[in-house]
Structures are given as C-alpha cells and as structure tokens.
Design an enzyme around this catalytic site. Structure first.
Site, PDB file in Angstrom:
ATOM      1  N   ARG A   1       0.838  -1.196   0.000  1.00  0.00           N
ATOM      2  CA  ARG A   1       0.000   0.000   0.000  1.00  0.00           C
ATOM      3  C   ARG A   1       0.874   1.247   0.000  1.00  0.00           C
ATOM      4  NH1 ARG A   1      -1.996  -0.051   4.820  1.00  0.00           N
ATOM      5  NH2 ARG A   1      -0.678   1.634   5.569  1.00  0.00           N
TER       6      ARG A   1
ATOM      7  N   TYR B   1     -17.282  16.629 -15.627  1.00  0.00           N
ATOM      8  CA  TYR B   1     -17.638  15.210 -15.666  1.00  0.00           C
ATOM      9  C   TYR B   1     -18.633  14.902 -14.545  1.00  0.00           C
ATOM     10  CZ  TYR B   1     -16.984  10.256 -14.516  1.00  0.00           C
ATOM     11  OH  TYR B   1     -17.184   8.943 -14.186  1.00  0.00           O
TER      12      TYR B   1
ATOM     13  N   ASP C   1      -7.795  18.710 -15.010  1.00  0.00           N
ATOM     14  CA  ASP C   1      -8.066  17.341 -15.439  1.00  0.00           C
ATOM     15  C   ASP C   1      -7.640  17.244 -16.903  1.00  0.00           C
ATOM     16  OD1 ASP C   1      -9.180  14.968 -16.398  1.00  0.00           O
ATOM     17  OD2 ASP C   1     -10.894  15.075 -15.042  1.00  0.00           O
TER      18      ASP C   1
ATOM     19  N   LYS D   1      -8.600   5.871 -19.279  1.00  0.00           N
ATOM     20  CA  LYS D   1      -8.905   6.360 -20.617  1.00  0.00           C
ATOM     21  C   LYS D   1      -7.690   6.258 -21.542  1.00  0.00           C
ATOM     22  CE  LYS D   1     -12.872   7.482 -18.641  1.00  0.00           C
ATOM     23  NZ  LYS D   1     -12.662   7.466 -17.193  1.00  0.00           N
TER      24      LYS D   1
END
Length: 392
Positions: free
Chosen positions: A62, A115, A187, A212
């Site tokens: 982690r 978004y 973004d 994406k």
C-alpha cells in the site's frame, strides 16, 4: 502547434522527446534477469534485513510497490512534474487531492460542464465535509474571477471538457489562481500529456483518469496526480498511503504498457476524429458539432496554442431531440454503445442518460439531444460508414 512534444519539467528527463519518455521513463530493465519490461511485483509485503532494514524502501505494497513506482516515475516524466502518484481510479485520485487541499469552510470553483462523477463527488461527498463549491464557465476568465471568494482554495478545470469539449486557457487561469492564493487543478484526461502539459502552463496539479487514453485498451481502471511542488507532493503521498486507494501492481503494469503507444495512438485518434467531424458538419441530421479543432469553436485559438492537436473526443447534437439521439446510439454497430472513452475501439454514448445522468436537473445538465463519440483507431472509412447508417 508544434510537431514534436518534449518535456522540459524538473522530473529529470529534460530534452528527451515524449515518444522516448513514454517508452523508457521508469522502465528500467530488471536487474536480476535483464527483462526489458518491469516485472509485475504481485506482492503485499517485503523481507526486511533486520528491523527497519528495508530493501529499496519497500515494506508494504500500500505504501509502495516497485511496479507502481515505475508507473509513477513515468507519469511525472510525461507531465514534466516532480512527482506522480497512481491510484485505483480517477475519482480515488480526486478524492485524495481534495482531502489534501481542503478543510471545512473552504471553497472550490468547478466547471459548468464537469464530468458527472466529479460533480457527484463535490455535490454528494465533499459538501458533507463543509466544503463549498460554485459553478462557473472556466472558459470565461471574467466569470471565474467573479466566482472567487476569500475562501476559494482551488479552481478545478477540465480542458477539453466532458462532454461539451469546452476549452479553458490554462495559463490565464493559472495567473488568476496565483493571485487568489488558490491551486489550479487541471483534469488532463481528454488531452493526455501527449497533447497538452498543464504544469508547463502554470497549473499546480494535473489529474488523470488513467482508465482512458493512458491505459488505452479498455482493460484497466486507474487514476493519477502529478505535481511540481515538493511539499504538496509529500502531503499527497502521505494521504495516498493513509487512505489506501492505490493502483494495484497488475493495473500499474497495464497502464505502463498502454503508455508506450500513447503518442502513436493519440495521433491516430486525432486524425480519425478530424475526418468524422468533417462528415458530421455536412450531415443534414446534425444540428451542431462540438470539437475544438473547428475554427468556429469558441476555444479554437486557445486549444491551438496549448494543445499539440485536438484529440479523439467529438460531441454532436441531432435534430429530433432526445429520442432521436438515443436511436442513433442504438443503431451504431462498429461504434460500441458504452461508457468510458480513450480506448483503441470507438465508443458512442448518450451523456444525458449515461455518463452524465448524475447532473440531471443541475446547472451542469447536458443537452438531451447530445451524442458523445470516443473515436478509436480503426479505419476511418469504416467508422464513417457506421455513423452514416446510424444517422440514417
């Protein structure tokens, strides 16, 4: 627009072309075997050489994992930043950033066509912490200035935006943010670092949904943050570990693999999108085409200045309203009806009922007759034929 993108940021790779960085940054041959592709370190914990004797700084995956480290180094190099951080999803990256930057009573400006998932995060989650937000057209510098308050700590930008393909002048808003003592968050998912590098234009933080274009093959979910400020980088890394929504090693490896072909894919996405836009502009059923490469697009000049090319995302509106738009989506065959974007295959969707259903009834509601395309890298002729039959 320049023909070759180089990275000149402080990440240690100045002067190398983007294409070279995409393949080599962070991708060191395995020291044990010489494997040219970094291994997938599918491991949770690491043997220590005595208490506190860590090998390479790794103790628990982690906190850090060698495969994720390779990806994070690559991300920083591509965006010209000091530090990249990889997360389990784009929204996990946004959540970590907001928890790092904001406290109860703070204020954020978000785009009027953000978004849907980002809007939901602000409206349904962040607002419960006592953080306020307001909506503004980030393509209008005066509108952003008017939305500033004494409590504004961040200006959030998507450029190009999702799904209306709005363009924001990053350099201009960087000046506004700096004057207000706020962070400018960009973004960069739609453009990718190949087409646009916000940090070089003055942004403080770059956000990606690596699901994406970075991954590029519709087979992985991931998110990223890239920053230059070393203090902010340390704060984000602390919260990344404390909150734990990190990218797993296999997901990191898949994104690294996808990034190696990002430049050639983005060139093809942009070329195919340009041909599709030309057809849509002349189709009798199409009432409006939204694409920053069009000279009549209100953000065209800014996009031409800050982007290498105009990308593979296209939105358009059709006569007949919502039902007609839904019919076109349902009639497509080569364009797959589905959410997400940025894969090698072309996708079509109805934002009002799919990706942006969460903004229905708000100031961010999208037109009911809007269709969004993620133009893939198939034959442009085949894609054009499919759209023509879908439009009837």
């Amino acid at each position: 627009m320049s023909d070759e993108r180089t990275t000149e940021g402080p990440g240690g790779h100045s002067g190398q072309s983007f294409e070279t960085l995409a393949i080599h940054a962070g991708n060191t041959a395995d020291p044990l075997t010489g494997a040219v592709v970094p291994p997938i370190y599918q491991v949770s914990t690491y043997k220590q050489d005595g208490v506190g004797g860590l090998r390479g700084g790794y103790e628990y995956s982690r906190s850090a994992n060698p495969t994720r480290t390779a990806l994070e180094e690559n991300l920083a190099a591509l965006e010209g930043g000091r530090r990249g951080l990889a997360f389990a999803s784009g929204l996990a990256a946004e959540d970590c950033l907001l928890r790092t930057l904001l406290s109860p009573g703070d204020h954020v400006i978000i785009p009027n066509d953000a978004y849907g998932g980002t809007f939901r995060l602000f409206a349904k989650v962040v607002s419960r912490w006592g953080v306020e937000f307001s909506v503004a057209d980030t393509g209008d510098v005066a509108a952003v200035r008017a939305a500033l308050t004494e409590k504004t700590k961040a200006i959030w930008v998507e450029t190009p935006s999702n799904p209306l393909l709005g363009i924001t002048d990053i350099a201009a808003l960087a000046t506004v943010a700096q004057g207000a003592g706020a962070k400018l968050v960009v973004d960069n998912t739609f453009a990718s670092p190949y087409l646009q590098q916000p940090l070089a234009l003055g942004a403080d933080v770059v956000v990606h949904s690596m699901t994406k274009y970075m991954g590029g093959h519709s087979d992985v979910v991931g998110g990223a943050l890239v920053v230059n400020d070393p203090d902010l980088a340390e704060e984000l890394a602390y919260h990344q570990n404390a909150m734990g929504a990190v990218a797993g090693p296999f997901d990191a490896w898949l994104v690294l693999r996808g990034i190696k072909t990002l430049a050639v894919r983005m060139d093809r996405h942009s070329e195919n999108a340009t041909r599709i836009v030309e057809m849509l502009k002349s189709h009798p059923r199409v009432t409006r085409v939204l694409y920053p490469g069009l000279p009549e697009h209100p953000g065209h000049e800014i996009a031409a200045k800050q982007m290498k090319s105009f990308g593979g995302m296209v939105s358009f509106q059709v006569e007949g309203g919502e039902e007609a738009a839904v019919e076109v989506c349902n009639r497509a065959r080569l364009f797959t009806l589905g959410e997400s974007l940025g894969g090698v295959e072309s996708l079509i969707e109805h934002p009002g009922r799919m990706t942006h259903a969460s903004v229905a009834g708000s100031a961010l509601e999208v037109p009911a007759d809007l269709i969004r395309l993620s133009v893939g890298i198939e034959s442009a002729d085949d894609l054009l034929a499919d759209l023509r039959q879908a439009l009837g």
